[in-house]
Structures are given as C-alpha cells and as structure tokens.
Design an enzyme around this catalytic site. Structure first.
Site, PDB file in Angstrom:
ATOM      1  N   ASP A 120     -29.929 -11.611 -42.067  1.00  0.00           N
ATOM      2  CA  ASP A 120     -28.942 -10.744 -41.440  1.00  0.00           C
ATOM      3  C   ASP A 120     -27.963 -11.569 -40.607  1.00  0.00           C
ATOM      4  OD1 ASP A 120     -28.041  -8.013 -40.677  1.00  0.00           O
ATOM      5  OD2 ASP A 120     -28.681  -8.643 -38.682  1.00  0.00           O
ATOM      6  N   GLU A 122     -41.859 -25.830 -48.548  1.00  0.00           N
ATOM      7  CA  GLU A 122     -43.271 -26.125 -48.293  1.00  0.00           C
ATOM      8  C   GLU A 122     -44.192 -25.230 -49.117  1.00  0.00           C
ATOM      9  OE1 GLU A 122     -44.009 -25.540 -44.164  1.00  0.00           O
ATOM     10  OE2 GLU A 122     -42.506 -26.990 -43.501  1.00  0.00           O
TER      11      GLU A 122
END
Length: 556
Positions: A204, A266
């Site tokens: 956002d 990751e």
C-alpha cells in the site's frame, strides 16, 4: 530443461476486498471463513492468486488500512490460525495468496504510537514517527503546508504542543522510514507472514514512505492527490516530466525495497511483491521493478485511460517499453477498491482520462448498457495484453458503481474529511451478490444476525453468481471463457505484441503463435481481418463485422 518463468509474470490475480466478499458468521461483514468457502468459485473462475485487502488487527478508522498489530488478524475477520488454514486450502486449489502490507503509516492505536504519545516531545519513541514543532511564535501553525489525501491538513497537534504527520486520516500517523527500528520491524513482519505461507504482498502507498528530511512546503502547483502524485497524459501531449515531490516517489524508497527483495528471496516458491506506486512518468514507475527491487507494479495509467483508442495504445506502448527495459512484466487493471467501477465510468457518453489529483467524477447520465458493453470489450483487451492482470471482485459480474447510497450509510473517511463534499469510495465496495432474489444475495448466511455493512441494490438479483452461471451471454461466463482460453492458448500471458494496421478508433494486435485481438472503439462497424475462427467475442459478431464497443479474439 529450462526453468519455468515465475508465476507472477503472467498471473491473473483476483482482488478480495474482505469486508465485502463473503460473510460466513452473519455479522454483515466479510471474513476469512467466507473467503475460504468461496475458493471453489475462484478456482472455477480460473484465477491464479488472490490479493486480500488488510486483515490485520485494526480500529477500522480506514477499514483496515490503519493497522494496530501486523502480526494479528482482526477478530472481525478471524484469527491467524484461520488465515493459515485459508492459505493452505487455497494452495490445494492451486491459488496463491497475497495479503496487503501497509508500511507508510500505522494506526494511532499501534503500540509504538501509544508509547510515543506517553513519552512526550523529543523522546526516542517519537523518532519512529514524524513529529515536529509547529511554526509561528507559539507553534500554533502546522510545520508545513502538506494536506491529507482524505482532505484537511496533514498535521494534527497534540496537547503537549508537538504536531504529527498523517498523509491520510489523523488515526493513521506516518512512520519515519529513516529510523532503523522501522526498517527492522517491517522485515520481521514480512518474515512472519512468509513463514506462514503467503506468496507475496501488495504494498500500500509504495511510493510514499520516505519524506524529504527538511519537510519543505509543496512545490508550486502541486496540490495533494487523493491517491498519489499527478498523473496526466493526454493523447499527443508529448512526454511527461518528473516533478520532485517532498513526500511522494522519492529515490530513497528504492533502498527499502531492495532490502525487502532480499527477504522475499530467503523463501522458496517465487515469493513476490506488487507495488501500489503512483509515479508521474513511466520511467519513474519502472524504477520500482528493476531486477533487484520489487517484482511488479500496478498500471494505473491503463486504469485511468479514456475510452479512446489513441490514448489506450499510447499507454500500452509506454508501459511495455519502460517495464520491458528493466525486465519486468506489465500488469493491467480496470477497477479496484479506490475508484469508480469501470462499467459506470464507461457508461457516460464521453469517458475522459482523469488524474490522481483530479479523481473521476461522473459527467452526464449513466447509460449502463453502454458501460457494460464497453466493459466487456475492455476485459478482452486487458486479458489479451502481455503480462499479468488484476480483477476486482464483482468485476466479473459486471457490477456497476452504487451511486445512490444514502448519506447516512457512508463510511469512507473521505466523506467526513471532505466536509461531505466527496462521497468517497463506498460505492465500489458494496458487498457482492452470490445468489437469491433479495439482499443479502448469499453474501451472508440465511438468517444472518445483521444486514450487510453497506446496502445492496435491489437490481442486483440478476447480477448474482447464481443468476449468471450457465448463461453464455453473461459477464461471468465471458470472464470464465476468457480466463480458460488465456490459460490454454500459447500466445497469451507473458510475451510481446505487434500492432496491426487498423483505421482510427480500432486497436488490433497479433500475439504469436496465431492470435489476434481486435477492439473497435470507433463509431462504425469494422470488418475483421482474415482469420480462421473467432475464439471469443464480447458480443455478437455477424458477417465478419465487429460492431462499435466490441472486442474479438481471433485464431489466424
């Protein structure tokens, strides 16, 4: 064997505005259990992923975009355990899950902001937010002239004399992204949800976050935008230029997203980010999606285009060129929870392009038949373009904007902050119809204890999922057919396009192998180019003539 391209490069992602999608417990507000109950529908529709608007613990001053705890689900929607169960079940259906993340601001009920209020002026706790003394001899004037996107000043003064920044509602204080605690906290939040199986995040106000350290006044003629910085490109107007802004789209924001990209990498499974980033040139937008940054960004230029072939082609060309230059796919979108639904935008005789500084305002009477016809054509255009696409819930049903909500039911903070001059975004957020002849149209279970949080129009019975299912002429079946062909045809999804010669007002392009899309935005019928068959059309095509405001997919 070559590695398969990441899913997000060509995905069709369905936006779930959680409050208005499906209510499982009968309290009139959509919830996680409601989403879970409709996963078979989403699978049958043919989408690749769902983006879920904020589900975090929140006082709901801005319907969840004021987050009090990013690691908790608001009880209105469910629990973290229910969220984990939804993610797992969606994955069993082959649907990925992308929640919202809201990094520009928190709720004023967030533990950090409460600690800042208690600690007082000059405290370390206040350094996580943007606190400043006021201007003038007694500090009674705001620190600068910034204005809230929801109307009114962007600063609120506390009893102790300090002012704090909120580019949205006063209940949404802006974070200080120069502070190491803020960077570390959000990387931890990302890992919290990635470890629970989410496939990415929609960010956002991705163009916000970083403010000019000196907090200068706005540059001349830079009015505050409802959704972002100025975006304007009239056909033939020439290239846009970037304007340095003190709190939108600052270069430093990309350092944050490079760090976020490392966090996503990751985890296995092509985790991805999509940016809600408003930028004033295509080049500025492309900066968000460079190889070491975010993966994709919403294409607001396409959403805000007029119903005009020249304007649409310019936006498509600019998007593909600038995003392609940094190796990123384009994304296409027609509606979302912040703008008027596109059948109602297109349902005016003149559909003008608008800017973020000057949001769409309906001009003239609504011709919903016209708007729906254009919306059907726009859907085939969007889904034929290279890259990915977003579908806003109810778009596949042809839902129009609800423009006659009574004043007393309006809940968007824009309504109050504007002094009741801007009705806000509630009209595109009305709960969607699933079945039945009257409200709540299957949105809530039979015998629900509460009515839907916004009233649904009586005319929506014919637009419900149940009413449209099996009707080959319906908007729903058009979307199902288009998404099925999009999955099956080797020309669709990521790739390139080549424009074909066509008269003014007609868009025609080829995608290899053997696919042509034609959209007639002119005032006359258009004779389709030579083709083997019509794969799909937005309306009847007879005698090889494509009527105005129609689109067709052709097999060569």
């Amino acid at each position: 064997m070559p590695r398969t391209a990441p899913w997000w490069r060509s995905a069709v992602i369905y936006q779930v505005y959680i409050r208005s999608f499906a209510d499982a417990n009968g309290d009139g507000v959509g919830d996680i259990a409601g989403i879970r109950s409709r996963l078979p529908y989403l699978k049958s529709l043919g989408v690749d992923a769902i983006w879920i608007n904020p589900w975090y613990k929140s006082p709901m001053a801005d319907h969840g975009y004021d987050v009090a705890d990013y690691r908790a689900i608001d009880p209105l929607f469910g629990t973290v355990a229910e969220a984990e169960a939804l993610i797992a079940e969606a994955h069993r259906h082959g649907i990925r899950v992308i929640p919202d993340i809201v990094p520009n601001h928190t709720s004023d009920r967030h533990a950090w902001f409460q600690a800042a209020l208690a600690a007082g002026p000059g405290s370390p706790e206040r350094e996580r937010y943007v606190f400043r003394p006021g201007r003038g001899p007694d500090g009674a004037e705001p620190p600068n002239d910034w204005v809230s996107c929801f109307g009114g000043p962007a600063w609120t003064r506390l009893p102790d004399g300090d002012w704090y920044l909120h580019l949205f509602a006063p209940q949404q204080p802006d974070l200080n992204w120069q502070h190491p605690d803020v960077l570390a906290e959000f990387e931890s939040i990302l890992r919290f949800w990635f470890s629970r199986g989410v496939d990415g995040f929609r960010i956002d106000v991705a163009h916000g976050l970083v403010k000019h350290p000196e907090l200068p006044d706005l540059p001349p003629r830079q009015e505050p935008a409802v959704l972002g910085p100025l975006l304007s490109r009239e056909p033939g107007a020439g290239p846009r230029t970037h304007v340095d802004h003190p709190h939108w789209d600052r270069d430093e924001v990309h350092e944050i997203y490079r760090a976020w990209r490392k966090v996503a990498d990751e985890f296995p499974g092509d985790r991805s980010f999509v940016a809600e980033a408003w930028a004033d040139t295509p080049e500025r937008l492309a900066a968000y999606v460079r190889p070491d940054g975010l993966h994709t960004a919403f294409n607001f230029d396409f959403l805000m285009s007029s119903w005009n072939a020249k304007d649409l082609r310019a936006v498509i060309d600019d998007s593909l060129a600038m995003l392609g230059a940094v190796g990123a796919p384009a994304t296409w979108v027609l509606s979302n929870h912040d703008v008027m639904r596109h059948p109602s935008r297109y349902g005016r005789r003149t559909v003008k392009r608008w800017t973020a500084n000057e949001p769409y305002r309906p001009e003239g009477p609504l011709d919903l038949e016209l708007g729906t016809r254009r919306a059907r054509a726009a859907a085939l255009l969007m889904l034929a373009l290279p890259g990915g696409a977003y579908i806003y819930q109810g778009e596949e049903l042809g839902l129009p904007e609800v423009e006659d909500l009574p004043d007393e039911v309006l809940q968007d903070p824009v309504w109050e902050r504007s002094g009741h001059t801007d009705r806000g975004r509630d009209g595109c957020r009305v709960p969607i119809p699933w079945s039945g002849e009257s409200a709540p149209y299957g949105f809530s279970p039979e015998g629900a204890s509460a009515a839907p949080w916004l009233p649904q129009p009586a005319r929506w019975a014919e637009l419900s999922v149940a009413a449209q299912t099996g009707d080959d002429s319906s908007m729903l079946e058009l979307y199902r057919a288009a998404l099925r062909l999009r999955r099956e045809h080797p020309a669709l999804g990521e790739g390139t396009l080549a424009w074909l010669d066509a008269p003014e007002g007609v868009l025609a392009f080829r995608r290899e192998p053997g696919f042509v899309c034609v959209v007639n935005l002119s005032a006359q019928d258009y004779r389709l180019p030579a083709h083997a068959s019509v794969l799909l059309s937005s309306g009847p095509v007879e005698g090889g003539l494509l009527p105005t405001d129609r689109a067709a997919w052709l097999a060569e």
